[in-house]
Write a protein that holds these residues in place. Sequence first.
Motif, PDB file in Angstrom:
ATOM      1  N   ILE A   1      18.554  32.704 100.152  1.00 45.31           N
ATOM      2  CA  ILE A   1      19.824  32.904  99.445  1.00 45.31           C
ATOM      3  C   ILE A   1      20.948  32.163 100.169  1.00 45.31           C
ATOM      4  O   ILE A   1      21.785  31.502  99.542  1.00 45.31           O
ATOM      5  N   LYS A   2      20.964  32.259 101.494  1.00 44.41           N
ATOM      6  CA  LYS A   2      21.962  31.541 102.279  1.00 44.41           C
ATOM      7  C   LYS A   2      21.871  30.046 102.020  1.00 44.41           C
ATOM      8  O   LYS A   2      22.898  29.361 101.833  1.00 44.41           O
ATOM      9  N   GLU A   3      20.657  29.526 101.978  1.00 49.19           N
ATOM     10  CA  GLU A   3      20.471  28.090 101.756  1.00 49.19           C
ATOM     11  C   GLU A   3      20.916  27.672 100.363  1.00 49.19           C
ATOM     12  O   GLU A   3      21.513  26.594 100.185  1.00 49.19           O
ATOM     13  N   LEU A   4      20.660  28.505  99.361  1.00 44.20           N
ATOM     14  CA  LEU A   4      21.098  28.188  97.999  1.00 44.20           C
ATOM     15  C   LEU A   4      22.622  28.139  97.921  1.00 44.20           C
ATOM     16  O   LEU A   4      23.195  27.263  97.250  1.00 44.20           O
ATOM     17  N   VAL A   5      23.274  29.065  98.610  1.00 46.99           N
ATOM     18  CA  VAL A   5      24.737  29.057  98.630  1.00 46.99           C
ATOM     19  C   VAL A   5      25.256  27.799  99.323  1.00 46.99           C
ATOM     20  O   VAL A   5      26.186  27.138  98.839  1.00 46.99           O
TER      21      VAL A   5
ATOM     22  N   VAL B   1      25.721  27.928  93.420  1.00 44.83           N
ATOM     23  CA  VAL B   1      26.582  28.821  92.641  1.00 44.83           C
ATOM     24  C   VAL B   1      28.040  28.381  92.650  1.00 44.83           C
ATOM     25  O   VAL B   1      28.879  28.998  91.991  1.00 44.83           O
ATOM     26  N   GLY B   2      28.354  27.317  93.389  1.00 42.47           N
ATOM     27  CA  GLY B   2      29.731  26.869  93.476  1.00 42.47           C
ATOM     28  C   GLY B   2      30.555  27.763  94.386  1.00 42.47           C
ATOM     29  O   GLY B   2      30.037  28.358  95.332  1.00 42.47           O
ATOM     30  N   ARG B   3      31.833  27.891  94.080  1.00 48.93           N
ATOM     31  CA  ARG B   3      32.700  28.785  94.848  1.00 48.93           C
ATOM     32  C   ARG B   3      32.389  30.224  94.454  1.00 48.93           C
ATOM     33  O   ARG B   3      32.435  30.572  93.282  1.00 48.93           O
ATOM     34  N   ILE B   4      32.076  31.044  95.458  1.00 47.30           N
ATOM     35  CA  ILE B   4      31.679  32.430  95.176  1.00 47.30           C
ATOM     36  C   ILE B   4      32.905  33.246  94.757  1.00 47.30           C
ATOM     37  O   ILE B   4      33.936  33.252  95.439  1.00 47.30           O
ATOM     38  N   THR B   5      32.763  33.933  93.632  1.00 46.18           N
ATOM     39  CA  THR B   5      33.873  34.723  93.084  1.00 46.18           C
ATOM     40  C   THR B   5      33.649  36.221  93.210  1.00 46.18           C
ATOM     41  O   THR B   5      34.603  36.975  93.404  1.00 46.18           O
ATOM     42  N   SER B   6      32.405  36.679  93.075  1.00 50.60           N
ATOM     43  CA  SER B   6      32.144  38.117  93.168  1.00 50.60           C
ATOM     44  C   SER B   6      30.696  38.368  93.549  1.00 50.60           C
ATOM     45  O   SER B   6      29.820  37.530  93.312  1.00 50.60           O
ATOM     46  N   ILE B   7      30.478  39.539  94.136  1.00 47.81           N
ATOM     47  CA  ILE B   7      29.133  39.959  94.543  1.00 47.81           C
ATOM     48  C   ILE B   7      28.947  41.405  94.106  1.00 47.81           C
ATOM     49  O   ILE B   7      29.860  42.220  94.253  1.00 47.81           O
ATOM     50  N   ASP B   8      27.778  41.696  93.559  1.00 46.91           N
ATOM     51  CA  ASP B   8      27.386  43.074  93.260  1.00 46.91           C
ATOM     52  C   ASP B   8      26.222  43.419  94.184  1.00 46.91           C
ATOM     53  O   ASP B   8      25.207  42.714  94.175  1.00 46.91           O
ATOM     54  N   LEU B   9      26.360  44.464  94.964  1.00 47.16           N
ATOM     55  CA  LEU B   9      25.288  44.881  95.870  1.00 47.16           C
ATOM     56  C   LEU B   9      25.158  46.393  95.811  1.00 47.16           C
ATOM     57  O   LEU B   9      26.060  47.134  96.208  1.00 47.16           O
TER      58      LEU B   9
ATOM     59  N   LEU C   1      20.953  42.827  93.887  1.00 42.83           N
ATOM     60  CA  LEU C   1      21.986  41.901  94.333  1.00 42.83           C
ATOM     61  C   LEU C   1      22.300  40.880  93.255  1.00 42.83           C
ATOM     62  O   LEU C   1      21.395  40.370  92.582  1.00 42.83           O
ATOM     63  N   ALA C   2      23.577  40.582  93.107  1.00 39.02           N
ATOM     64  CA  ALA C   2      24.006  39.449  92.283  1.00 39.02           C
ATOM     65  C   ALA C   2      25.155  38.748  92.988  1.00 39.02           C
ATOM     66  O   ALA C   2      26.080  39.406  93.481  1.00 39.02           O
ATOM     67  N   ILE C   3      25.074  37.427  93.078  1.00 41.46           N
ATOM     68  CA  ILE C   3      26.154  36.616  93.634  1.00 41.46           C
ATOM     69  C   ILE C   3      26.632  35.683  92.527  1.00 41.46           C
ATOM     70  O   ILE C   3      25.851  34.865  92.009  1.00 41.46           O
ATOM     71  N   ASN C   4      27.884  35.822  92.152  1.00 45.44           N
ATOM     72  CA  ASN C   4      28.455  35.030  91.060  1.00 45.44           C
ATOM     73  C   ASN C   4      29.385  33.952  91.608  1.00 45.44           C
ATOM     74  O   ASN C   4      30.147  34.203  92.551  1.00 45.44           O
ATOM     75  N   GLY C   5      29.309  32.772  91.006  1.00 47.43           N
ATOM     76  CA  GLY C   5      30.176  31.682  91.434  1.00 47.43           C
ATOM     77  C   GLY C   5      30.611  30.825  90.268  1.00 47.43           C
ATOM     78  O   GLY C   5      30.237  31.079  89.111  1.00 47.43           O
TER      79      GLY C   5
ATOM     80  N   THR D   1      11.490  37.978  94.088  1.00 49.05           N
ATOM     81  CA  THR D   1      11.850  36.582  93.857  1.00 49.05           C
ATOM     82  C   THR D   1      13.376  36.471  93.790  1.00 49.05           C
ATOM     83  O   THR D   1      14.092  37.465  93.872  1.00 49.05           O
ATOM     84  N   ILE D   2      13.862  35.243  93.639  1.00 47.10           N
ATOM     85  CA  ILE D   2      15.287  34.984  93.434  1.00 47.10           C
ATOM     86  C   ILE D   2      15.436  34.297  92.081  1.00 47.10           C
ATOM     87  O   ILE D   2      14.755  33.303  91.804  1.00 47.10           O
ATOM     88  N   ASP D   3      16.288  34.820  91.232  1.00 44.99           N
ATOM     89  CA  ASP D   3      16.589  34.185  89.946  1.00 44.99           C
ATOM     90  C   ASP D   3      17.933  33.490  90.039  1.00 44.99           C
ATOM     91  O   ASP D   3      18.933  34.089  90.456  1.00 44.99           O
ATOM     92  N   PHE D   4      17.943  32.211  89.645  1.00 44.92           N
ATOM     93  CA  PHE D   4      19.197  31.463  89.597  1.00 44.92           C
ATOM     94  C   PHE D   4      19.516  31.128  88.152  1.00 44.92           C
ATOM     95  O   PHE D   4      18.693  30.567  87.432  1.00 44.92           O
ATOM     96  N   PHE D   5      20.719  31.496  87.745  1.00 41.45           N
ATOM     97  CA  PHE D   5      21.199  31.217  86.401  1.00 41.45           C
ATOM     98  C   PHE D   5      22.378  30.247  86.505  1.00 41.45           C
ATOM     99  O   PHE D   5      23.477  30.650  86.910  1.00 41.45           O
ATOM    100  N   PRO D   6      22.185  28.964  86.166  1.00 41.88           N
ATOM    101  CA  PRO D   6      23.346  28.070  86.152  1.00 41.88           C
ATOM    102  C   PRO D   6      24.332  28.518  85.079  1.00 41.88           C
ATOM    103  O   PRO D   6      23.943  29.161  84.104  1.00 41.88           O
TER     104      PRO D   6
END
Length: 435
Positions: free
Chosen positions: A143-147, A152-160, A322-326, A350-355
Motif C-alpha cells: 500500500i505504501k508503494e502504491l501511494v 491515488v494521487g493526492r490523498i484526500t481521505s482515509i476510512d479505517l 481500509l480505504a484510501i481516497n485520492g 488482496t488490495i483493490d485499486f479503483f482509478p
Amino acid sequence: MEGVKKYAICGVSKRALNMFVGPILSTFSTTSKIVGLLDSDTKRFEICKDTYPSLSEVPEYLPNDFAQMVTDTNPDTVIIASRDDTHVTYIIKALEMGLDVIVEKPMATTGEDCQRIIDAEAKSEGKVTVTFNYRYTPIHTKIKELVLEGKVGRITSIDLNWYIDTYHGSSYFQRWNRMREFSGGLSIHKCSHHFDLVSWWTDQKPVELFAYGALNYYGAEGELNPKKEDGRFCGTCDVKLDCDYYRRWNSRSETVHVVDDHINNKNVGEMHNEYTNYRSDQCIYDSEITIEDTYTATIKYDKGALLSYSVNFSLPYEGYRLAINGTKGRIESTEYHIKERVPFPTEVQTIDFFPLFGSKETIHVVHKEGGHGGADPIMLEDLFLGVDPRRTYTIQSGAVDGAYAVATGEAVWRSVQEKKPICIKDVLSVSKQSV
C-alpha cells in the motif's frame, strides 16, 4: 566477538522473549549478544533462563540498577519491552548514557513523556527506534508503494475501521492494560499502531481531531457480567461457565488452544503462575477498569487528508477495513486477522485499486510466514542486520514518529473526556528541528 552488538533487555516480558530474546539467540546469534536482563519481577528471570538455558550466566538487575547494568555489561543498545508507563524512564536513562534504544510500542503513555524523549535524544549520541511492526506487513508495504507511485494521487481521505475479537479484546481487560495509569488507555496502547500506519502511508502528520469513546462491554456495568463481584480470576472463578467470553474460547473439560500474535498463544487463565503478585486472568468485569473499549474519531492531517477511524474491542472476528481516497483513485483492502479465530470462511487478503476513471485492479501480494502477517521477521532483520539497503523508502520508526502516534491516542482520550476538538500541538510540542 568482533562485530557483535551487545544488547541489554529491560522488561523480561513474554513480548521480550518471543520478539527479541529468541530471535537474537537463534537467527541473529552471529551478529548479536544479550549481556544483561532487567526486570522488577525476579520470577521473570527464572522463566527466561529456563526457556533459554544459554542465558544462565547473563547477569540480572532490578529497575534501580539500570546504571549499574550499563557499567557492568557495556551494551550498545537497550531493548525496552517493559510495561508501557516504564518506557520513558529507561529510554531517557539510556540516551543520557549515550546508548541506542529499541522500544516496544507505544514509545510512552503521554505526549509530555514523548517530548521528554525527543529532547533527550537531541542531546544524546544514541537514537530511538520504535518497533511499529505493522509497517512491515507485506500488504501494508505494498500500500505504501502504491501511494508513493502516485496511484491515488493526492490523498484526500482515509476510512479505517479496526475490529478486535472477543479473545484478543477481552485480554486487555484481564491484564495491566486495563489501568490507564499503566497503559494510557487503548487509544494509546493499541490505536497508536493504527495512527502510525496512516501517517506513514500518507506521509502526513495529525493536526486536530474530535473523538467519542465508551466502555460498552467490560467493567462493572458490562451487560454480560454473570455476577457483580470484584476480585475474581478466570482460573478460580465459580461462575466462569456462565461467562460468554470464557465459554467462547474454553469448554467445560479443557482449554482450547488459541492462536494469538499478541499474547503468545496463551489461553484464559493460563498465565497467572508466571508472575509474582500479579495475575493476567483478572475478571473483565472488575470495577477498577479505567479505560474504554470503543472509539470513533475524525482526524485532520497537515497536508489536507481526513481520517475517519473507529475501533471496537469486542467483536466476533478480528481484522480491519481500509480505504484510501485520492485525486486519482481509491485503494481498498479488508483483512481477517488470525483466520483460526474467524468463525466463517475468509479469502486471502488482496488490495483493490479503483482509478477515478477506469477499471478496477486487484493486486495479489506475496504473503510471508511469521507473526503479524509476516511483518515480524522482516522488522527483526532491519533491527539486527541493519536497514535493508534495497528498500527505496523509510520504514523504521524513530522518536518523532512514535511521539505523534502516542499524541494522537492521547488526543482521542482527551477529546472523549473534554467533549471538544483537540489540537495535537497542545498534546505534543515537537520542535521544527526534531521534525
